[in-house]
Design a protein around this motif. Structure first.
Motif, PDB file in Angstrom:
ATOM      1  N   LEU A 106       0.831  -1.206   0.000  1.00 61.25           N
ATOM      2  CA  LEU A 106       0.000   0.000   0.000  1.00 61.25           C
ATOM      3  C   LEU A 106       0.868   1.260   0.000  1.00 61.25           C
ATOM      4  N   ASP A 107       1.972   1.212   0.739  1.00 64.42           N
ATOM      5  CA  ASP A 107       2.869   2.366   0.771  1.00 64.42           C
ATOM      6  C   ASP A 107       3.533   2.607  -0.583  1.00 64.42           C
ATOM      7  N   SER A 108       3.735   1.543  -1.347  1.00 67.46           N
ATOM      8  CA  SER A 108       4.382   1.675  -2.657  1.00 67.46           C
ATOM      9  C   SER A 108       3.420   2.120  -3.746  1.00 67.46           C
ATOM     10  N   GLY A 109       2.120   2.251  -3.401  1.00 67.30           N
ATOM     11  CA  GLY A 109       1.159   2.751  -4.382  1.00 67.30           C
ATOM     12  C   GLY A 109       0.118   1.756  -4.830  1.00 67.30           C
ATOM     13  N   ARG A 110       0.189   0.532  -4.348  1.00 65.78           N
ATOM     14  CA  ARG A 110      -0.835  -0.443  -4.709  1.00 65.78           C
ATOM     15  C   ARG A 110      -2.188  -0.049  -4.112  1.00 65.78           C
ATOM     16  N   ALA A 111      -3.224  -0.216  -4.913  1.00 59.24           N
ATOM     17  CA  ALA A 111      -4.565   0.059  -4.420  1.00 59.24           C
ATOM     18  C   ALA A 111      -4.997  -1.068  -3.479  1.00 59.24           C
TER      19      ALA A 111
END
Length: 209
Positions: A106-111
């Protein structure tokens, strides 16, 4: 010494026009006016430059039958092979390792809706809590696809594919772990993360992950 008289030099103008002798040259025949020149014949063995043929116009039926640059229909329908990552953890710490993996995703941008978490032993607390309100409400959240969805190996077959699947090998029988890993591999379209004991995971899969 006697002098030789010089002949008088008479200019032509003083002599008058010269008469054309009767036996002289005949008058030249008038030359005909040249007409258009015929085209030069082509040399044998050296044909002139050829014009390229126009491109073939494909009909809609032909265009539909032939695959485009993206590849054949069979290749497009082929399932994607996900990348596999192994996070070493004990059976007791596999669930915590899975939670940390989800946080990093989630922190890396995954929804959140891209992630599915499967447990092989004890249920995730979120799944246990939501199932207390009934399976209809529980699976409705899965179908909405708005958040991370947690499920266990016994009912994970109902879950749909997602880009990322995280498996926490936190107990359960060997058969349940093998089924969960096989199912997770078929559900992940981009990334499969397995948290657990590497020796056990490799023994279940029959190969190194």
């Amino acid at each position: 010494m006697p002098l030789i008289p010089e002949e008088p030099q008479i200019h032509e103008s003083a002599q008058g026009p010269r008469a054309t002798p009767a036996s002289g040259r005949t008058a030249p025949t008038p030359r005909p006016v040249p007409g258009p020149r015929p085209a030069a014949p082509s040399r044998p063995g050296r044909p002139g430059p050829l014009r390229p043929a126009p491109p073939v116009q494909r009909t809609p039926r032909e265009a539909a039958a032939k695959p485009g640059p993206s590849g054949s229909a069979a290749a497009a329908d082929a399932p994607a092979t996900p990348q596999i990552q192994l996070i070493p953890a004990s059976a007791e710490g596999a669930l915590d390792a899975a939670e940390e993996a989800v946080d990093l995703l989630l922190d890396s941008g995954r929804a959140p809706g891209d992630v599915l978490v499967i447990t092989t032993g004890e249920q995730h607390p979120w799944a246990a809590h939501e199932l207390s309100f009934g399976e209809t409400s529980y699976w409705a959240q899965h179908d909405a696809g708005d958040d991370v969805f947690y499920t266990d190996a016994t009912v994970a077959g109902r879950a749909a594919s997602r880009p990322v699947v995280v498996v926490a090998v936190n107990g359960g029988a060997e058969a349940a772990a093998a089924s969960a890993l096989s199912l997770a591999h078929s559900r992940a379209t981009a990334l499969l993360i397995v948290c657990g004991d590497p020796q056990r995971i490799n023994s279940v899969l029959g190969t190194s992950v």
